[in-house]
Design an enzyme around this catalytic site. Structure first.
Site, PDB file in Angstrom:
ATOM      1  CB  ALA A  13      -0.910   0.001   1.226  1.00  0.00           C
ATOM      2  CB  ALA A  14       4.256   2.015   1.201  1.00  0.00           C
ATOM      3  CD  GLN A  15       7.134   2.409  -3.747  1.00  0.00           C
ATOM      4  OE1 GLN A  15       7.806   3.054  -2.969  1.00  0.00           O
ATOM      5  NE2 GLN A  15       7.671   1.747  -4.763  1.00  0.00           N
ATOM      6  CG  ASP A  36       4.647  -1.356   1.399  1.00  0.00           C
ATOM      7  OD1 ASP A  36       4.027  -1.091   0.358  1.00  0.00           O
ATOM      8  OD2 ASP A  36       5.873  -1.631   1.420  1.00  0.00           O
ATOM      9  CB  CYS A  63       2.743  -6.628   6.775  1.00  0.00           C
ATOM     10  SG  CYS A  63       2.267  -8.298   6.248  1.00  0.00           S
ATOM     11  CG  ASN A  91      -1.006  -3.366  -5.079  1.00  0.00           C
ATOM     12  OD1 ASN A  91      -1.069  -3.161  -6.288  1.00  0.00           O
ATOM     13  ND2 ASN A  91      -0.102  -2.758  -4.317  1.00  0.00           N
ATOM     14  CE1 TYR A 151       4.463  -8.760 -14.439  1.00  0.00           C
ATOM     15  CE2 TYR A 151       5.383  -8.531 -12.234  1.00  0.00           C
ATOM     16  CZ  TYR A 151       4.492  -8.127 -13.209  1.00  0.00           C
ATOM     17  OH  TYR A 151       3.596  -7.105 -12.954  1.00  0.00           O
ATOM     18  CB  ALA A 153       5.190 -18.226 -14.226  1.00  0.00           C
TER      19      ALA A 153
HETATM   20  N1  NAI Z   1       3.491  -0.878 -12.734  1.00  0.00           N
HETATM   21  C1  NAI Z   1       3.077  -1.673 -13.689  1.00  0.00           C
HETATM   22  O1  NAI Z   1       3.423  -1.509 -14.882  1.00  0.00           O
HETATM   23  C2  NAI Z   1       2.162  -2.800 -13.373  1.00  0.00           C
HETATM   24  C3  NAI Z   1       2.095  -3.331 -12.099  1.00  0.00           C
HETATM   25  N2  NAI Z   1       1.282  -4.405 -11.877  1.00  0.00           N
HETATM   26  C4  NAI Z   1       1.193  -4.994 -10.534  1.00  0.00           C
HETATM   27  O2  NAI Z   1       0.674  -4.022  -9.634  1.00  0.00           O
HETATM   28  C5  NAI Z   1       1.128  -4.304  -8.307  1.00  0.00           C
HETATM   29  C6  NAI Z   1       1.723  -3.047  -7.701  1.00  0.00           C
HETATM   30  O3  NAI Z   1       2.857  -2.717  -8.462  1.00  0.00           O
HETATM   31  P1  NAI Z   1       3.406  -1.209  -8.569  1.00  0.00           P
HETATM   32  O4  NAI Z   1       2.579  -0.305  -7.760  1.00  0.00           O
HETATM   33  O5  NAI Z   1       3.628  -0.922  -9.995  1.00  0.00           O
HETATM   34  O6  NAI Z   1       4.838  -1.424  -7.897  1.00  0.00           O
HETATM   35  P2  NAI Z   1       5.637  -0.554  -6.837  1.00  0.00           P
HETATM   36  O7  NAI Z   1       6.999  -1.179  -6.798  1.00  0.00           O
HETATM   37  O8  NAI Z   1       5.495   0.882  -7.141  1.00  0.00           O
HETATM   38  O9  NAI Z   1       4.874  -0.849  -5.445  1.00  0.00           O
HETATM   39  C7  NAI Z   1       4.881  -2.138  -4.907  1.00  0.00           C
HETATM   40  C8  NAI Z   1       4.665  -2.000  -3.402  1.00  0.00           C
HETATM   41  O10 NAI Z   1       4.674  -3.317  -2.860  1.00  0.00           O
HETATM   42  C9  NAI Z   1       5.534  -3.338  -1.732  1.00  0.00           C
HETATM   43  N3  NAI Z   1       6.100  -4.670  -1.535  1.00  0.00           N
HETATM   44  C10 NAI Z   1       7.025  -5.296  -2.294  1.00  0.00           C
HETATM   45  N4  NAI Z   1       7.334  -6.479  -1.756  1.00  0.00           N
HETATM   46  C11 NAI Z   1       6.591  -6.611  -0.625  1.00  0.00           C
HETATM   47  C12 NAI Z   1       6.477  -7.603   0.376  1.00  0.00           C
HETATM   48  N5  NAI Z   1       7.222  -8.713   0.349  1.00  0.00           N
HETATM   49  N6  NAI Z   1       5.607  -7.406   1.387  1.00  0.00           N
HETATM   50  C13 NAI Z   1       4.866  -6.270   1.435  1.00  0.00           C
HETATM   51  N7  NAI Z   1       4.935  -5.277   0.533  1.00  0.00           N
HETATM   52  C14 NAI Z   1       5.791  -5.458  -0.488  1.00  0.00           C
HETATM   53  C15 NAI Z   1       6.612  -2.312  -2.031  1.00  0.00           C
HETATM   54  O11 NAI Z   1       7.244  -1.873  -0.837  1.00  0.00           O
HETATM   55  C16 NAI Z   1       5.791  -1.220  -2.717  1.00  0.00           C
HETATM   56  O12 NAI Z   1       5.266  -0.314  -1.793  1.00  0.00           O
HETATM   57  C17 NAI Z   1       2.137  -5.447  -8.459  1.00  0.00           C
HETATM   58  O13 NAI Z   1       1.494  -6.668  -8.152  1.00  0.00           O
HETATM   59  C18 NAI Z   1       2.497  -5.410  -9.936  1.00  0.00           C
HETATM   60  O14 NAI Z   1       2.916  -6.668 -10.414  1.00  0.00           O
HETATM   61  C19 NAI Z   1       0.491  -4.950 -12.870  1.00  0.00           C
HETATM   62  C20 NAI Z   1       0.533  -4.439 -14.127  1.00  0.00           C
HETATM   63  C21 NAI Z   1       1.360  -3.323 -14.477  1.00  0.00           C
HETATM   64  C1  LIG Z   2       8.272  -7.421 -15.363  1.00  0.00           C
HETATM   65  C2  LIG Z   2       7.555  -6.221 -14.866  1.00  0.00           C
HETATM   66  C3  LIG Z   2       6.455  -5.789 -15.795  1.00  0.00           C
HETATM   67  C4  LIG Z   2       5.903  -4.439 -15.447  1.00  0.00           C
HETATM   68  C5  LIG Z   2       4.595  -4.568 -14.857  1.00  0.00           C
HETATM   69  C6  LIG Z   2       3.605  -5.258 -15.742  1.00  0.00           C
HETATM   70  O1  LIG Z   2       2.992  -6.175 -15.271  1.00  0.00           O
HETATM   71  C7  LIG Z   2       3.403  -4.804 -17.133  1.00  0.00           C
HETATM   72  C8  LIG Z   2       2.708  -5.542 -18.044  1.00  0.00           C
HETATM   73  C9  LIG Z   2       2.394  -4.924 -19.335  1.00  0.00           C
HETATM   74  C10 LIG Z   2       2.112  -5.528 -20.478  1.00  0.00           C
HETATM   75  C11 LIG Z   2       2.208  -6.941 -20.746  1.00  0.00           C
HETATM   76  C12 LIG Z   2       1.946  -7.358 -22.030  1.00  0.00           C
HETATM   77  C13 LIG Z   2       1.972  -8.774 -22.405  1.00  0.00           C
HETATM   78  C14 LIG Z   2       1.777  -9.085 -23.704  1.00  0.00           C
HETATM   79  C15 LIG Z   2       1.716 -10.503 -24.155  1.00  0.00           C
HETATM   80  O2  LIG Z   2       0.395 -10.897 -24.368  1.00  0.00           O
HETATM   81  C16 LIG Z   2       2.461 -10.728 -25.462  1.00  0.00           C
HETATM   82  O3  LIG Z   2       2.319 -12.062 -25.794  1.00  0.00           O
HETATM   83  C17 LIG Z   2       1.917  -9.871 -26.563  1.00  0.00           C
HETATM   84  C18 LIG Z   2       2.678 -10.102 -27.860  1.00  0.00           C
HETATM   85  C19 LIG Z   2       2.387  -8.911 -28.785  1.00  0.00           C
HETATM   86  C20 LIG Z   2       2.976  -9.119 -30.160  1.00  0.00           C
HETATM   87  O4  LIG Z   2       2.225  -8.944 -31.112  1.00  0.00           O
HETATM   88  O5  LIG Z   2       4.166  -9.486 -30.238  1.00  0.00           O
END
Ligand code: NAI
Ligand SMILES: CCCCCC(=O)/C=C/C=C\C=C\C=C\[C@@H](O)[C@@H](O)CCCC(=O)O
Length: 277
Positions: A13-15, A36, A63, A91, A151, A153
């Site tokens: 939740a922190a960021q 967090d 946490c 999250n 990731y 997976a």
């Molecule tokens: N930023 C992006 O492009 C995308 C992010 N996501 C997902 O959204 C969620 C949030 O990601 P963001 O806000 O982008 O990342 P972020 O890195 O900005 O924030 C993640 C937060 O989770 C906390 N955290 C990390 N490990 C932890 C642990 N072991 N226990 C408790 N807290 C922990 C961190 O301290 C941080 O506050 C993640 O599950 C991420 O995979 C999904 C799609 C896109």
């Molecule tokens: C590793 C950290 C990633 C950052 C956070 C996050 O989750 C971002 C995800 C954003 C997009 C993911 C897209 C996945 C696309 C696949 O479906 C791919 O197979 C699409 C192929 C497109 C193409 O025509 O080549």
């Protein structure tokens, strides 16, 4: 589910997105437990939210979601403070292809554990009032992100686990719904890991592909995803639904009714005697 007067628990939740989800819940009248691992940033957020919403509307708990004891303790402290939990948002997530076991522990194992803790406290059979669990996956939970196989997976696991448990919850009449949010790239700290050798391990040579993917799928801002999260929370029903968020469109994902629906058009016959009688 109406948000006003509800109690929510948000991990990570922190960021970033977690902070966005907490803020939109508070703006709509909820009280929120902020979990967090980052104590400093978490306490700073708590101080900021106290000024805007008052000290009794949030509870910050340091946490590490990978710790069973810390997670269980955080749920207990939330119940002691607020008396109930109506909404859980799992999250917290990381990208780390080098320490991939840590990524699995945070992104999948902890999501399962927190979901089961939520179920334990929410389900009607335990005297709970039911509730809603929103698990944060990713567009990488719907298709492979070649730069980040582990990731990918973990996020596929979150989607599959949440959809299966939603069906089980309905069949068992737990009174708990589960939903999944699948955003594309969002401008948060996790994006900086995409080109970092430290996190990308074997695949840092592919960071050019990341730029291509960002170009293909776009980059969201946190408030856009927070609005989509609120839509998931307030929308009644839709147990097991998966909401995809991109800069162009926010839409529910339609999955095939059966895995066999995705078979290619030219199937080869099964080996003789192998088909089910
Ligand atoms: N930023 C992006 O492009 C995308 C992010 N996501 C997902 O959204 C969620 C949030 O990601 P963001 O806000 O982008 O990342 P972020 O890195 O900005 O924030 C993640 C937060 O989770 C906390 N955290 C990390 N490990 C932890 C642990 N072991 N226990 C408790 N807290 C922990 C961190 O301290 C941080 O506050 C993640 O599950 C991420 O995979 C999904 C799609 C896109
Ligand atoms: C590793 C950290 C990633 C950052 C956070 C996050 O989750 C971002 C995800 C954003 C997009 C993911 C897209 C996945 C696309 C696949 O479906 C791919 O197979 C699409 C192929 C497109 C193409 O025509 O080549």
């Amino acid at each position: 589910m109406a948000v006003n007067g509800k109690i929510a628990l948000v991990t990570g939740a922190a960021q970033g997105l977690g902070r966005g989800f907490c803020e939109i819940l508070l703006k709509n009248g909820a009280k929120v437990a902020l979990l967090d691992v980052n104590k400093e940033v978490g306490n700073d957020l708590k101080a900021s939210l106290d000024k805007e919403f008052g000290p009794d509307h949030t509870l910050f708990l340091t946490c590490d979601v990978t710790s069973e004891d810390q997670l269980s303790d955080a749920y207990q402290k939330t119940l002691e403070k607020f008396g109930k939990i109506d909404i859980v948002c799992n999250n917290a997530g990381i990208a780390n292809e080098r320490d991939w076991e840590k990524a699995v522990a945070v992104n999948l194992v902890a999501v399962v554990r927190s979901t089961y803790l939520a179920l334990q406290h929410m389900k009607k059979q335990n005297g709970g009032q039911g509730g809603l669990i929103v698990n944060i996956a990713s567009m990488a939970g719907l298709g492979p992100l070649l730069t980040s196989p582990v990731y990918t997976a973990t996020k596929h696991g979150v989607v599959g686990f949440s959809r299966a448990l939603a069906e089980a919850s309905e069949a068992c009449d737990f009174g708990v719904r589960l939903k999944v949010l699948c955003p594309t790239f969002v401008r948060t700290a996790i994006i900086s890991t995409l080109s970092s050798e430290e996190y990308m391990g074997l695949f840092s040579c592919l960071h050019g592909f990341t730029e291509q993917m960002i170009g293909m799928f776009g980059m969201l801002e946190v408030p856009q995803v927070a609005e989509a999260f609120l839509q998931l929370v307030v929308e009644e029903g839709k147990n097991g639904s998966v909401l995809m968020v991109t800069p162009e469109i926010t839409s529910y994902v339609e999955f095939p009714k059966s895995p066999t629906d995705v078979l290619s058009g030219n199937p080869s016959p099964s080996a003789p005697g192998s088909s089910p009688q």
